[in-house]
Design an enzyme around this catalytic site. Structure first.
Site: not given
Ligand code: SIN
Length: 483
Positions: A387, A236, A257, A157-158, A291
């Site tokens: 995190e 996660s 990822e 969702w981010n 992330c």
């Molecule tokens: C992520 O938070 O998984 C991706 C961040 C990004 O593409 O900069």
């Protein structure tokens, strides 16, 4: 109701095998804006059977799609890129409403996401092979690349747009077909991308989007259906490990990822103003919910006070607010579990001997907005190992280079790391010593379509974007040719 120039982009059906469908049982779920709790849309709640239908569709579509020339696939991706741009304001509003991300950041994400589509439209035509000198006289070793086949993507969702485009664009460029399961928090951006892909000429079955809040059920089908040859997941480390275990039964290719715990190191010889700018960009982007956010800000003792004061000043200039307010630079957390985690991490950091520098609590009671927070903490704080995923900058001190490299590497993940120094030799030395997939040196911004995004250790495997990203969707075939 969202005010859109093209209201047909706000979908209430899922996109399966080229058809806009309700769930087989008519079940739906609501998508709610984290900024105000208002409903943004309603989508079908799909399960294993609809997921299997999408996979079947992707399997049927595969042979024709991979038989197209790379140029033909590239042209479809270019058309999609153009449509993403033409519709960027609507896409940004949909994305902002379902994620709470400030409109300016949402608009930047649409451009970021579209850049992957343009990049892989270009890379589609460069899936080169090799001719290798053979050991046997007169024979040849010829290496070619082929699409992996039907792929599955599970996205977070981010970044409701960019985490999808950076999986579907290389998949489609390589000649794969793909079934996407977006997060239940943000399915509307995924459906809008599918609508534009359909308009761009992506054939039936090549791209499907399953909406569901039954993640375990859909994930099980995607990871265990033998027609799926590859899974790409962003999320996660805990869920990534589960999916990897499930996918093992059919030995699928994996791109993972996963979580990070980025150190952000400020050496005494750094340009401190630049370091503050970098720390703000890295820490507070998307309200700290990325992330690659700076998770542990490690500052050399001699410049600690000056850096802390400058960072505090910058953090207090952030404007918390609703996504639609023009001046907003800091949005809400995605849900109440995320807000609770922030409460807990702050409490723990203070209980383990930390000092609160600013913020530390929810912005208004009973909301998902959290004040921009800065804490000076000890390594015993949970925030050192976990995190954070929120707007909380946690500072630690160190004395020398060896000590800080030890602190930076003393975690089980290795996605992104950052450091600021003006010493050229140190920049190479520290860059070599950090056990991370991506390193920002004198910058807090590392993400772009030309660079290989991905981590080491428990941060995952594979790379997205860049010339390496296409390989994750291609198999290598070698022919021994006796002449
Ligand atoms: C992520 O938070 O998984 C991706 C961040 C990004 O593409 O900069």
């Amino acid at each position: 109701m969202l005010d859109l120039a093209n209201p047909s982009l706000l979908k209430s059906r899922a996109y399966i095998d080229g058809r806009w469908l309700p769930s087989n049982r008519g079940a739906t779920f609501n998508v709610v804006c984290p900024s105000d709790g208002e409903p943004v849309g309603q989508v079908p709640n799909m399960g294993a059977s609809e997921t299997a239908e999408a996979i079947e569709g992707a399997h049927k579509a595969l042979s024709a799609w991979k038989a197209l020339t790379a140029k033909a696939r590239s042209d479809v991706l270019k058309a999609l890129f153009n449509l993403l741009h033409t519709n960027k304001l609507d896409l940004a509003r949909i994305l902002a409403a379902e994620s709470g991300k400030p409109l300016v950041e949402a608009t930047a994400e649409i451009a970021y996401g579209a850049a992957y589509v343009e990049w892989f439209a270009e890379e589609a035509r460069r899936a080169y092979g090799d001719v290798i000198p053979s050991n046997s006289p007169g024979s040849r070793i010829v290496v070619t690349k082929e699409p992996v086949g039907v792929c599955a993507a599970i996205t977070p969702w981010n970044f409701p747009n960019a985490m999808i485009t950076r999986k579907i664009a290389p998949a489609l460029a390589a000649g794969c077909t793909i079934v996407v399961k977006p997060s239940e928090e943000t399915p509307l951006s995924a459906l809008a991308i599918a609508a534009l892909a359909e308009q761009a000429g992506v054939p039936r079955g090549v791209l499907s989007v399953i909406t569901s809040n039954k993640s375990a059920e859909v994930g099980e089908e995607l990871t265990q259906n033998p027609l799926v040859k590859k899974l790409s997941f962003t999320g996660s480390t805990r869920v990534g490990k589960m999916l990897a275990a499930q996918a093992a039964s059919t030995v699928k290719r994996l791109s993972l990822e996963l979580g990070g715990n980025a150190p952000f190191i400020v050496f005494e010889d750094a340009d401190l103003d630049a370091a503050v700018t970098g720390a703000m960009a890295s820490k507070f982007r998307n309200a700290g919910q990325t992330c690659v956010c700076a998770n542990r800000i490690l500052v050399q003792r001699g410049v600690f006070d000056e850096f802390r004061d400058k960072l505090q000043q910058a953090a207090q200039n952030l404007k918390t607010g609703h996504w639609s307010e023009r001046e907003t630079t800091l949005g809400p957390l995605i849900n109440s579990a995320a807000a609770q985690k922030m409460d807990d991490l702050v409490e723990d950091a203070l209980e383990t001997g930390g000092d609160l520098i600013c913020g530390g609590k929810r912005h208004r009671s009973n909301t998902l907005f959290f004040e921009p927070t800065i804490i000076k903490a000890n390594q015993s704080a949970a925030a050192f190992r976990e995190e954070i995923f929120g707007p909380m900058a946690v500072l630690y001190t160190f004395d020398d280079e060896d000590e800080v490299i030890g602190m930076a590497n003393d975690v089980n993940v290795g996605l992104a790391a950052y450091f600021y120094t003006q010493d050229l030799a140190r920049s190479w030395r520290v860059g070599d010593a950090l056990e991370y997939g991506m390193i920002g040196i004198n910058t807090g911004v590392i993400s772009n379509e030309a660079a290989p995004f991905g981590g080491v250790k428990e941060s995952g495997q594979g790379r997205e974007g860049s010339k390496y990203g296409l390989n994750d969707y291609m198999e290598i075939k070698y022919r021994a040719i006796g002449l």
